[in-house]
Design a protein around this motif. Structure first.
Motif, mmCIF file in Angstrom:
data_model
loop_
_atom_site.group_PDB
_atom_site.id
_atom_site.type_symbol
_atom_site.label_atom_id
_atom_site.label_comp_id
_atom_site.label_asym_id
_atom_site.label_seq_id
_atom_site.Cartn_x
_atom_site.Cartn_y
_atom_site.Cartn_z
ATOM 1 N N VAL A 28 0.846 -1.195 0.000
ATOM 2 C CA VAL A 28 0.000 0.000 0.000
ATOM 3 C C VAL A 28 0.880 1.242 0.000
ATOM 4 C CG1 VAL A 28 -1.920 -1.124 1.210
ATOM 5 C CG2 VAL A 28 -0.133 0.050 2.528
ATOM 6 N N VAL A 29 0.286 2.362 -0.377
ATOM 7 C CA VAL A 29 0.973 3.648 -0.327
ATOM 8 C C VAL A 29 0.365 4.448 0.811
ATOM 9 C CG1 VAL A 29 1.477 5.791 -1.550
ATOM 10 C CG2 VAL A 29 1.425 3.625 -2.799
ATOM 11 N N ALA A 30 1.205 4.883 1.733
ATOM 12 C CA ALA A 30 0.729 5.618 2.904
ATOM 13 C C ALA A 30 1.815 6.585 3.361
ATOM 14 C CB ALA A 30 0.365 4.650 4.031
ATOM 15 N N GLU A 31 1.434 7.472 4.275
ATOM 16 C CA GLU A 31 2.370 8.476 4.777
ATOM 17 C C GLU A 31 3.010 7.988 6.073
ATOM 18 O OE1 GLU A 31 2.576 13.209 6.056
ATOM 19 O OE2 GLU A 31 0.682 12.319 5.375
ATOM 20 N N SER A 32 4.327 7.764 6.021
ATOM 21 C CA SER A 32 5.067 7.368 7.207
ATOM 22 C C SER A 32 5.585 8.618 7.920
ATOM 23 C CB SER A 32 6.245 6.471 6.807
ATOM 24 O OG SER A 32 7.258 7.248 6.170
ATOM 25 N N ASP A 33 6.443 8.414 8.905
ATOM 26 C CA ASP A 33 7.047 9.546 9.611
ATOM 27 C C ASP A 33 7.973 10.343 8.709
ATOM 28 O OD1 ASP A 33 5.742 8.799 11.930
ATOM 29 O OD2 ASP A 33 7.441 7.648 12.706
ATOM 30 N N PHE A 34 8.394 9.745 7.605
ATOM 31 C CA PHE A 34 9.349 10.404 6.714
ATOM 32 C C PHE A 34 8.712 10.999 5.470
ATOM 33 C CE2 PHE A 34 11.642 6.945 8.912
ATOM 34 C CZ PHE A 34 12.552 7.718 9.634
ATOM 35 N N GLY A 35 7.519 10.524 5.114
ATOM 36 C CA GLY A 35 6.862 11.008 3.905
ATOM 37 C C GLY A 35 6.050 9.895 3.263
ATOM 38 N N ILE A 36 5.744 10.040 1.984
ATOM 39 C CA ILE A 36 4.954 9.041 1.273
ATOM 40 C C ILE A 36 5.846 7.849 0.928
ATOM 41 C CG2 ILE A 36 3.470 8.593 -0.704
ATOM 42 C CD1 ILE A 36 2.410 10.672 1.281
ATOM 43 N N GLU A 37 5.444 6.665 1.407
ATOM 44 C CA GLU A 37 6.238 5.466 1.183
ATOM 45 C C GLU A 37 5.331 4.268 0.879
ATOM 46 O OE1 GLU A 37 10.199 5.212 3.425
ATOM 47 O OE2 GLU A 37 8.752 5.700 4.991
ATOM 48 N N ILE A 38 5.956 3.230 0.385
ATOM 49 C CA ILE A 38 5.247 1.963 0.201
ATOM 50 C C ILE A 38 5.428 1.119 1.446
ATOM 51 C CG2 ILE A 38 5.384 -0.272 -0.968
ATOM 52 C CD1 ILE A 38 5.423 1.021 -3.565
ATOM 53 N N GLY A 39 4.308 0.634 1.974
ATOM 54 C CA GLY A 39 4.346 -0.225 3.139
ATOM 55 C C GLY A 39 3.682 -1.551 2.849
#
Length: 276
Positions: A28-39
Motif C-alpha cells: 500500500v501507499v501511505a504516509e510514514s514519519d518520513f513522507g509518502i512510502e510503500i508499506g
C-alpha cells in the motif's frame, strides 16, 4: 477497517484506516514519519483507531518506482559514506532510503554522541538535489540492522522477529537467579538480553507469595530470616537463632508463610549501564 502497516523489515507497526478490503502482505501507499512510502499490510483489525488513512493500494508502477528508489538509495548510501570521511565525522552510516516520490533521502547512522552534521547535510543536498534527513539510532537498533549471532548460537532475535524493543532491567536477571555477569546477560548490542523478558512472567508466577533472600518472614508462630530461595528446585530456607528450616514453596505457602518486611535494598552497581 484498520490495517497494521510496516514500512521496513521488522519495523514498527502503524495503524491506518482504509475504506476497502486489503489482504495480508499486500503493498500500500501511505504516509510514514518520513513522507509518502510503500508499506506492507501485516495485520487486520476489525476495530480500533487510526490517525491516518492509507492513500491507495500500491500499483505496479508504484512498486517498480520503489524498486528503482531502493537501487538509487543504495548508491546514495555509498556516496554518503564517502562524504562522512571527507567531513571527518565520528559517525557510521548504516543505510539510506528514499521516499516514494523522492522528495526526501533519509540516512540512518550511529554515533557515540551528538554530531554536528550541518555541513554534511548541505553537501548531500547539493549532491542529490533533494531534501536530506539524518536520523541517529541507538545501539539496539544498530544490532537489529546489522544482525549477528547470539550466545545461544542463533541469529539475534532483534534481526529475526522482534519488532518492538521492550524495556529490560536487571530485575529480570535477578528474578531468574542468573549470575549478574555482563558477559553472560548482555547481547551483541551491549545491552541486556531481550530474551530475559520471554520467561519472566513465568518466574514471577512461581515466586508469587515467596519472600526474597534476606527478607524477614513468618512461618507458623515464629519469625525467620530467609537465607536462600532456589527458584529451580522451588525451595526456600528459613533460619533464626534457634533453627534452620528447608521446605518447598508449596509447603511454605500452605503453612501460611508470609513476608514480614523487605531486606535492606542492595547498593547500586555500575551494571545500570547495561539497562535500556
Amino acid at each position: 477497517m484498520v490495517y497494521g502497516v510496516t514500512f521496513e523489515k521488522l519495523g514498527q507497526i502503524y495503524h491506518f484506516e482504509f475504506d476497502g478490503e486489503i489482504k495480508i502482505n499486500q503493498k500500500v501507499v501511505a504516509e510514514s514519519d518520513f513522507g509518502i512510502e510503500i508499506g506492507t499490510v501485516i495485520k487486520i483489525f476489525n476495530e480500533g483507531t487510526a490517525e491516518k488513512k492509507i492513500l491507495r493500494i500500491a500499483t505496479q508502477e508504484d512498486i517498480e518506482n520503489d524498486l528503482a528508489n531502493q537501487k538509487d538509495a543504495a548508491a546514495a548510501f555509498e556516496i554518503g559514506k564517502e562524504k562522512v570521511l571527507e567531513h571527518d565525522l565520528p559517525m557510521k552510516m548504516l543505510y539510506a532510503r528514499y521516499t516514494l516520490d523522492k522528495a526526501k533521502l533519509i540516512y540512518f547512522f550511529s554515533a557515540d554522541g551528538r554530531i554536528d552534521f550541518r555541513a554534511l547535510v548541505k553537501d548531500l543536498a547539493a549532491t542529490f538535489k533533494t531534501r536530506i534527513e539524518l536520523r541517529q539510532i541507538g545501539v539496539r537498533d544498530v544490532a537489529k540492522i546489522v544482525g549477528g549471532i547470539g550466545m545461544c548460537g542463533m541469529q539475534t532475535c532483534c534481526s529475526r522477529f522482534e519488532r518492538d524493543f521492550k524495556s529490560i532491567t536487571l530485575k529480570y536477571a535477578k528474578t531468574q537467579q542468573l549470575l549478574i555477569n555482563p558477559s553472560k546477560i548482555s547481547g551483541v548490542c551491549g545491552r541486556l538480553l531481550c530474551c530475559l523478558a520471554y520467561e519472566n512472567d513465568v518466574y514471577l508466577e512461581i515466586l508469587k507469595g515467596i519472600p526474597d533472600t534476606g527478607d524477614t518472614a513468618k512461618f507458623g508462630e515464629k519469625i525467620y530470616t530467609v537465607s536462600e530461595v532456589n527458584i529451580f528446585s522451588k525451595t526456600i530456607k528459613l533460619k533464626n537463632n534457634e533453627e534452620e528450616l528447608k521446605m518447598t514453596f508449596d509447603e511454605f505457602l500452605n503453612g501460611k508463610g508470609e513476608k514480614i518486611c523487605d531486606s535492606k535494598p542492595p547498593e547500586e552497581t555500575e551494571l545500570h549501564d547495561l539497562e535500556n
